[in-house]
Design an enzyme around this catalytic site. Structure first.
Site, PDB file in Angstrom:
ATOM      1  CB  THR A 306      30.324  47.446  39.786  1.00  0.00           C
ATOM      2  OG1 THR A 306      30.217  48.617  40.620  1.00  0.00           O
ATOM      3  CG2 THR A 306      29.344  47.545  38.637  1.00  0.00           C
ATOM      4  CG  ASP A 307      35.066  45.744  44.201  1.00  0.00           C
ATOM      5  OD1 ASP A 307      34.765  46.592  45.068  1.00  0.00           O
ATOM      6  OD2 ASP A 307      35.910  44.856  44.405  1.00  0.00           O
ATOM      7  CD1 TRP A 308      36.513  52.666  44.627  1.00  0.00           C
ATOM      8  CD2 TRP A 308      35.028  52.376  46.274  1.00  0.00           C
ATOM      9  NE1 TRP A 308      36.436  53.839  45.326  1.00  0.00           N
ATOM     10  CE2 TRP A 308      35.529  53.699  46.350  1.00  0.00           C
ATOM     11  CE3 TRP A 308      34.081  51.968  47.207  1.00  0.00           C
ATOM     12  CZ2 TRP A 308      35.122  54.599  47.322  1.00  0.00           C
ATOM     13  CZ3 TRP A 308      33.673  52.877  48.178  1.00  0.00           C
ATOM     14  CH2 TRP A 308      34.185  54.167  48.229  1.00  0.00           C
ATOM     15  CB  ALA A 309      35.180  53.480  40.888  1.00  0.00           C
ATOM     16  CG  ASP A 310      35.912  47.567  39.531  1.00  0.00           C
ATOM     17  OD1 ASP A 310      36.971  48.196  39.388  1.00  0.00           O
ATOM     18  OD2 ASP A 310      35.803  46.610  40.320  1.00  0.00           O
TER      19      ASP A 310
END
Length: 773
Positions: A306-310
């Site tokens: 995932t990307d940041w906290a997605d």
């Protein structure tokens, strides 16, 4: 006539390979190791491998803002929570090679002690070693796209991999494979521009540079690449970062998916997901896009992160999940293998509950962990968890610096040169250097340069030259007058400027023979780089207008991450040079080019707009241009632009002739050989990017104006001619029909190179049932 046959063969890069599968051969011995390790792991071990945490939470800052690692926290995260990956730089600021070696070595020692499995550490080393002090920074990706030279991309990635492993980092979140087709978007400069083939070819080259020639067995100078942000992330409907995209199925498959498909087939080991949604479907929750299109249709065996906290955003922003647990269920079942959940271990708790409740299967967990282990084994981390030290003496070397300088020279575009004011010879002449970008490094490097936003990092770039310093070195300090007139507020937002002092610059112009106005943007990155007005700031445009009113010739230097509107000032200047974000050696490259010690050879990687209501791309639909119709209406729908995609001038001139195709009649199975002669008709050596386009003249869906199909770059001495040869698979001219199937229709096409075109004809319609051809 000297004839040199240059084969720019798409199939060599896997773009149109007959087998639409990844090109990594299965390694039975490596797979056996994965299965053996997996068989020994508990459910807690497996779930821990699927979590990636931010290094920042494993330490604390003292009163002076210095970060220090808390080993007790690190021990707990590894021994209890079995964390498989750590990312980012503390304080999002570059650290020394020695510090990185110490930190990551300690992490690996503890990971091997507690888990028997190495950590995989990741950094955003996006145009060089962003987060490592003293390393080499290259021009940003948009510059590389402007070069139309894939070898520059490969070399830059190879050096970045070497210097990353010198700092003990085995994983970089690059290349960015998003199409940059909307000039409002804040991450245009991180992309390879608006065209799918340019993005595909550049991504393939970078993957080879990062990973080497054997993606099953990466060496100690290689890193795992991470292509991002899959996909259509660069098409936000509002122009704002991380907001929804609304795109037709044809646009998605033909253009936005194409570079990622090429990257998968080139052997990219990991994939980062688009933070937003496409047509209402968050990509992090899409089984169709993550599993069906990638893992099944292409047989890709890499890892999805995932990307940041997605995963959190699935319930906090997108509202397709009721809470975090529900969001985890959606994402993992969709095909996410690792969660970049930077601040919390509750992912582990909640995912375990989901498995125990039967809402996520053990088979899905095992598949995800196999993919994570596969990357770690391919990197050789089980046998050699650490790198750096002896054998990495070229880190930050003059050899690497010279390659960055040569790259910068080849990525700067000459857009206007009225009355041949350039090259700029200054014997007995004074230059006024003005504008906010004339004397700072931050704007040359852009975001992801020592810090996330590229700000507050001037101390880390002190040894490099600003434009002013490079001009003093080139022309002599006594010939340079620095009076900026407009400056940025370095304590504010990227777009904030100090109170202008334009009158001082106008007064200084009286002592100058020529004015070089360096204008554009300050650095920014991601959402903080959003804008509300595409026009260049009023202060900067006023500065140029008042300087032009002095009657002194003005040379405009554009230093910006995306195209800002300058339609009112472009007619006032003699020359325009677009440097984009050329990196630490960009000012030296600019000085070399303006002085004529190097020649321009770059071309525009995107369409530069003339007005806010004409944000077109080069491959617009033919019906986007509608003139006067019979009757009362004048639709006045014209594609209006300042400079087109593929445009760029040189100090020499080139002439195209003898455009030929070996087949005037073809079918879907054919390979068409296209040749064209290119002659340097000027007085000096130069490089020319040769671009092959096709146009479908009549189709069952409105056709594109034209599409780039291939490109190459050649160097010619004055008077020299070379023959360029392209191999064009006929099926590459297919489009996705209204029924979602690839279609090549009987009818007429044009092949275009330079100012030439030649007709060819498809004899038989073919429709494919396969999702990829």
């Amino acid at each position: 006539m000297k004839r040199l046959f240059l084969f720019a063969v798409l199939t060599a890069f896997g773009l149109y390979a007959s087998a639409q599968q990844q090109d990594i051969p299965r390694d039975a011995a490596l797979e056996a190791k994965i299965e053996k390790t997996l068989s020994k792991m508990t459910l807690d071990d497996k779930i821990g491998q699927m979590l990636e945490l931010n290094f920042d939470i494993m330490g604390k800052y003292d009163a002076q803002g210095k970060w220090s690692l808390n080993e007790t926290v690190l021990d707990t995260l590894l021994s209890k929570w079995k964390v498989g990956s750590i990312l980012n730089a503390p304080g999002t600021r570059a650290h020394t090679v020695k510090q990185w070696q110490e930190w990551i070595r300690l992490i690996q020692e503890k990971s091997m002690r507690y888990l028997g499995i190495p950590d995989i550490y990741g950094l955003d080393h996006n145009h060089g070693v962003t987060y490592t002090q003293g390393g080499t920074l290259f021009p940003q990706p948009i510059n590389l796209a402007a070069s139309f030279n894939t070898e520059l991309a490969r070399t830059g990635a190879e050096i970045t991999a070497y210097e990353s492993r010198a700092a003990n980092c085995p994983w970089v979140y690059n290349p960015v494979t998003d199409l940059g087709r909307d000039p409002r978007w804040s991450r245009i400069w991180e992309s390879f521009g608006e065209d799918a083939i340019v993005n595909a070819r550049m991504a393939e080259a970078e993957i080879q540079g990062y990973q080497g020639d054997d993606p099953n067995h990466l060496g100690k100078y290689n890193v795992a690449a991470c292509i991002k942000h899959y996909f259509a992330y660069g098409a936000p409907f509002t122009g704002k970062d991380r907001t929804p995209a609304y795109l037709s199925p044809q646009m998605l498959r033909e253009k936005y998916f194409e570079p990622f498909k090429a990257a998968f087939q080139a052997g990219a080991l990991t994939l980062m997901v688009n933070s937003g949604s496409i047509n209402g479907v968050p990509v992090h929750a899409s089984y169709e896009y993550l599993t069906k299109w990638v893992k099944e249709d292409l047989g890709w065996d890499g890892m999805v992160v995932t990307d940041w906290a997605d995963i959190n955003n699935l319930y906090q922003r997108e509202r397709v999940a009721k809470d975090k647990k529900d969001a985890i269920r959606l994402a993992i079942n969709a095909g996410v293998d690792m969660s970049m959940d930077p601040y919390s271990v509750d992912f582990c708790i909640l995912l375990k509950e989901l498995v125990q409740e039967g809402k996520v299967s053990n088979e899905r967990i095992d598949d995800a962990v196999r993919r994570i282990l596969r990357v770690k084994y391919r990197l050789g981390l089980f046998d050699q968890p650490n790198t750096g030290g002896k054998g990495y003496e070229k880190f930050g070397s003059d050899e690497h610096a010279q390659k960055a300088l040569r790259a910068a020279e080849e990525t700067i575009v000459l857009l206007k040169n009225q009355d041949n004011i350039l090259p700029l010879k200054t014997a007995g002449k004074k230059i006024l250097l003005t504008g906010p970008n004339a004397n700072q490094m931050r704007c040359l490097n852009g975001g992801w340069s020592y810090t996330w936003q590229g700000s507050r990092a001037e101390d880390l770039a002190e040894k490099y030259n600003t434009i002013y310093e490079a001009f003093c070195n080139k022309y002599g300090k006594e010939n340079i007058i620095l009076e900026q007139g407009v400056t940025y507020n370095e304590q504010g937002q990227y777009w904030e400027e100090n109170k202008p002092e334009i009158a001082r610059a106008v007064t200084a112009a009286q002592q100058a023979d020529v004015i070089v106005a360096c204008i554009g943007e300050n650095s920014y990155c991601e959402t903080p780089g959003n804008l509300t007005d595409l026009w260049l700031s009023e202060n900067q445009r006023t500065l140029v207008k008042q300087l032009a009113a002095t009657g002194k010739p003005v040379i405009l230097v554009l230093n910006e991450g995306r195209p800002r509107l300058i339609t009112d000032i472009e007619p006032l200047v003699k020359a325009v040079v677009h440097i984009f974000l050329p990196g630490n050696y960009g000012a030296d490259a600019l000085a070399n080019l303006l002085a004529g010690d190097a020649n321009f050879s770059a071309k525009m990687p995107y369409t530069y707009p003339r007005e806010i209501n004409s944000l077109a791309n080069y491959d617009y639909k033919v019906s986007e241009e509608v003139g006067t119709m019979a009757g009362a209406y004048n639709y006045d729908a014209k594609v209006s632009l300042l400079w087109p995609f593929g445009y760029g001038l040189s100090y020499t001139t080139f002439e195209y002739s003898n455009l030929r195709a070996d087949k005037q009649l073809f079918d879907a199975a054919d390979m068409i050989t296209v040749t064209v002669d290119v002659k340097n008709t000027g007085g000096c050596a130069g490089k020319e990017a040769v671009l092959l386009y096709t146009s479908d003249l009549v189709a069952s869906l409105v056709p594109d104006n034209k599409r780039l199909r291939d490109f190459t770059k050649i160097e010619l001495q004055a008077g020299e001619t070379k023959t360029v040869t392209f191999r064009l698979p006929a099926k590459s001219m297919a489009f996705v029909g209204a029924d979602g199937r690839w279609t090549l229709e009987e009818g007429d096409f044009l092949l275009r190179v330079g100012n030439l075109q030649t007709p060819v004809k498809c004899s038989t319609t073919r429709i494919w049932d396969e999702p990829n051809i």
